[in-house]
Scaffold this motif. Structure first.
Motif, PDB file in Angstrom:
ATOM      1  N   ALA A  18      74.999  46.535   5.166  1.00  0.00           N
ATOM      2  CA  ALA A  18      76.228  47.118   5.691  1.00  0.00           C
ATOM      3  C   ALA A  18      76.664  48.334   4.880  1.00  0.00           C
ATOM      4  O   ALA A  18      77.119  49.344   5.431  1.00  0.00           O
ATOM      5  N   MET A  19      76.524  48.272   3.548  1.00  0.00           N
ATOM      6  CA  MET A  19      76.912  49.397   2.694  1.00  0.00           C
ATOM      7  C   MET A  19      75.982  50.594   2.899  1.00  0.00           C
ATOM      8  O   MET A  19      76.428  51.744   2.872  1.00  0.00           O
ATOM      9  N   PHE A  20      74.691  50.342   3.106  1.00  0.00           N
ATOM     10  CA  PHE A  20      73.757  51.450   3.344  1.00  0.00           C
ATOM     11  C   PHE A  20      73.974  52.094   4.713  1.00  0.00           C
ATOM     12  O   PHE A  20      73.544  53.224   4.936  1.00  0.00           O
ATOM     13  N   ARG A  21      74.654  51.387   5.641  1.00  0.00           N
ATOM     14  CA  ARG A  21      74.896  51.964   6.967  1.00  0.00           C
ATOM     15  C   ARG A  21      76.140  52.831   7.007  1.00  0.00           C
ATOM     16  O   ARG A  21      76.482  53.364   8.055  1.00  0.00           O
ATOM     17  N   ASP A  22      76.784  53.044   5.868  1.00  0.00           N
ATOM     18  CA  ASP A  22      77.970  53.909   5.831  1.00  0.00           C
ATOM     19  C   ASP A  22      77.589  55.319   6.293  1.00  0.00           C
ATOM     20  O   ASP A  22      76.629  55.911   5.804  1.00  0.00           O
ATOM     21  N   LYS A  23      78.344  55.855   7.253  1.00  0.00           N
ATOM     22  CA  LYS A  23      78.016  57.145   7.856  1.00  0.00           C
ATOM     23  C   LYS A  23      78.602  58.318   7.068  1.00  0.00           C
ATOM     24  O   LYS A  23      78.350  59.472   7.412  1.00  0.00           O
ATOM     25  N   VAL A  24      79.398  58.031   6.049  1.00  0.00           N
ATOM     26  CA  VAL A  24      80.048  59.104   5.307  1.00  0.00           C
ATOM     27  C   VAL A  24      79.503  59.231   3.890  1.00  0.00           C
ATOM     28  O   VAL A  24      79.125  60.309   3.446  1.00  0.00           O
TER      29      VAL A  24
END
Length: 506
Positions: free
Chosen positions: A421-427
């Motif tokens: 979930a943390m690696f999927r951060d778009k920013v």
């Protein structure tokens, strides 16, 4: 003396003073003096033999000192003028200074005559022509070449030409190059020796930086790379004294010959075409001309005598490598030819020797090799060996995305879900945060970290700050709020304040 004897001969033949003066041999006054002396000594008698030159000189040559009128008006300032002239100050400036500071009233011509006399008085150097035996020596120099436009790329670049001339036969090797670097200098020597089919006993050079690191009349310092080349090809380096190019006058003349005979009225498609034309010219026009000094054809002189006396080339060509002193940067890298190569981190801020061949770059601390890299062919590249980095940097480099995902899988599914979930951060790139979460395992253990990640995932707040707070407060040891699901149902399926849409619109 010739004039004196001719005058005596004409006086004996009966020529008048006016007739002799009209021939512009000497003035009437001087002829009259000679007639008077000759009459006293009986030299004009037809049956008397003319005296020897020594007798004539003793009688007619001036012995008394010059009259005061022949002494230069600049004599009082001789030493000062000599110093000015030695410093390179021109005659008009010297004249103006004397007029301004010393009230000199003479002309500029007097200054120039005085300077000329200074040069004559100090001309005590006698040129000695050097003689060489076959295969004894070669002389090397660079000359400025023409700018060449590459017809294929449109690039315009400056060129130089390298010349090596055999001192005995005057046969030469010449090549156009794009720079005067150490690598180019060494490569030209190799190709020149291969062109001749052997080497000579010594090579005379000037003090170019690619060959001599410190010019000196008595003990010049040779560039380390060139020293290895000389050792590999068994020749000795003979560096000219500073500002004394006459010691290699043979190759100087060869450079002028190329500039005057080969370069004019020629066009070149590219560097390869220029070298092809130059080599053909050397083997044709230059090699088969009658040389002005030897009066023989250089190519024939070389083939008949000198070629067989050259030192044979080594069976294995020596490695031509460039040496340079480099300083290790704070990031454990050194820079060479606009590329960067790593060294062990303990050598930061130290000076090392770098040896660069065509394929390899090796770094030495003293005589110990501390690093070796394959040499880059293009500029702007960087080569880093992980073993050269400090332990903390190695650990950081190893903890990449794949390592983090694998480590999270080993901790548990909740931790793996949080990391994904943390690696999927778009920013944000949350690599440090992920590494921080995984680092909590050392302090709290796998079980508690997995429980904390599970709790944070359950409430939809994955992140380092939340997980760390849960662990610090011990919330991972409590069960999840039992009423959370009921509360969610109240707000999704109806509740105390729930109303249908149609009742709101009535």
């Amino acid at each position: 003396m010739f004039q004196y004897r001719q005058t005596l001969v004409r006086l004996r033949l009966g020529d008048s003073d006016r007739e002799i003066a009209r021939s512009r041999m000497m003035g009437r006054k001087k002829v009259a003096q000679i007639r008077e002396i000759a009459l006293v000594r009986g030299w004009l008698a037809p049956d008397a033999a003319l005296p020897d030159d020594a007798v004539v000189a003793a009688a007619l040559m001036r012995k008394e000192p010059l009259p005061a009128s022949c002494v230069s008006t600049l004599e009082p300032w001789r030493e000062q003028i000599a110093n000015w002239y030695a410093a390179g100050i021109q005659g008009t400036t010297i004249h103006a200074t004397l007029v301004r500071n010393h009230g000199y009233t003479g002309s500029v011509s007097a200054v120039y005559r005085f300077l000329h006399q200074l040069v004559v008085d100090n001309a005590d150097d006698v040129t000695l022509r050097l003689e060489f035996k076959p295969a004894e020596a070669a002389q090397v120099d660079f000359g400025a070449g023409p700018p060449i436009t590459d017809v294929h790329t449109g690039e315009i670049f400056k060129t130089w030409f390298f010349v090596m001339t055999l001192a005995w036969s005057r046969h030469q090797y010449a090549e156009f190059v794009r720079d005067q670097t150490v690598a180019t200098w060494l490569g030209c020597h190799r190709r020149a020796f291969e062109w001749f089919g052997g080497t000579v006993a010594r090579v005379t050079i000037d003090n170019a930086k690619c060959a001599i690191t410190r010019a000196c009349t008595y003990e010049p310092e040779v560039q380390r790379s060139y020293g290895e080349c000389a050792e590999g090809y068994s020749f000795k380096i003979d560096a000219c004294p500073p500002r004394d190019p006459q010691k290699k006058g043979i190759v100087e003349s060869g450079v002028k010959y190329i500039k005057g005979s080969f370069l004019p009225l020629r066009e070149f498609r590219d560097l390869a075409d220029a070298n092809r034309q130059l080599h053909e010219w050397v083997m044709g026009t230059a090699g088969n001309r009658i040389h002005g000094t030897t009066r023989e054809m250089p190519l024939k002189r070389f083939a008949d005598v000198e070629k067989s006396l050259l030192t044979p080339l080594p069976a294995v060509p020596p490695q031509l490598a460039t040496w340079a002193k480099v300083k290790v940067h704070g990031d454990s890298h050194v820079q060479y030819d606009y590329n960067y190569y790593s060294v062990p981190f303990k050598l930061v801020r130290q000076e090392l020797w770098l040896k660069a061949s065509d394929t390899l770059v090796t770094l030495y601390q003293g005589i110990e090799a501390v690093a070796s890299h394959v040499r880059f062919k293009h500029r702007g590249e960087r080569k880093t060996l992980p073993d050269h980095m400090p332990p903390q940097a190695q650990a950081w480099l190893l903890k990449d995305t794949q390592w983090c995902l694998a480590e999270a899988e080993r901790i548990g599914p909740a931790c793996a879900a949080m990391v994904h979930a943390m690696f999927r951060d778009k920013v944000l790139i949350r690599m440090r945060a992920v590494q921080g979460v995984l680092g909590l395992k050392k302090k709290y253990g796998v079980a508690r970290l997995e429980a904390a990640c599970s709790r944070a995932n359950h409430y939809g707040t994955p992140g380092l700050k939340v997980v760390k707070s849960i662990l610090e407060k011990g919330l991972d040891l409590q069960e999840l709020l039992a009423g959370f699901d009921a509360m969610a149902t109240t707000y999704t399926e109806g509740g105390r304040f729930y109303r249908q849409t149609n009742t709101i619109l009535q």
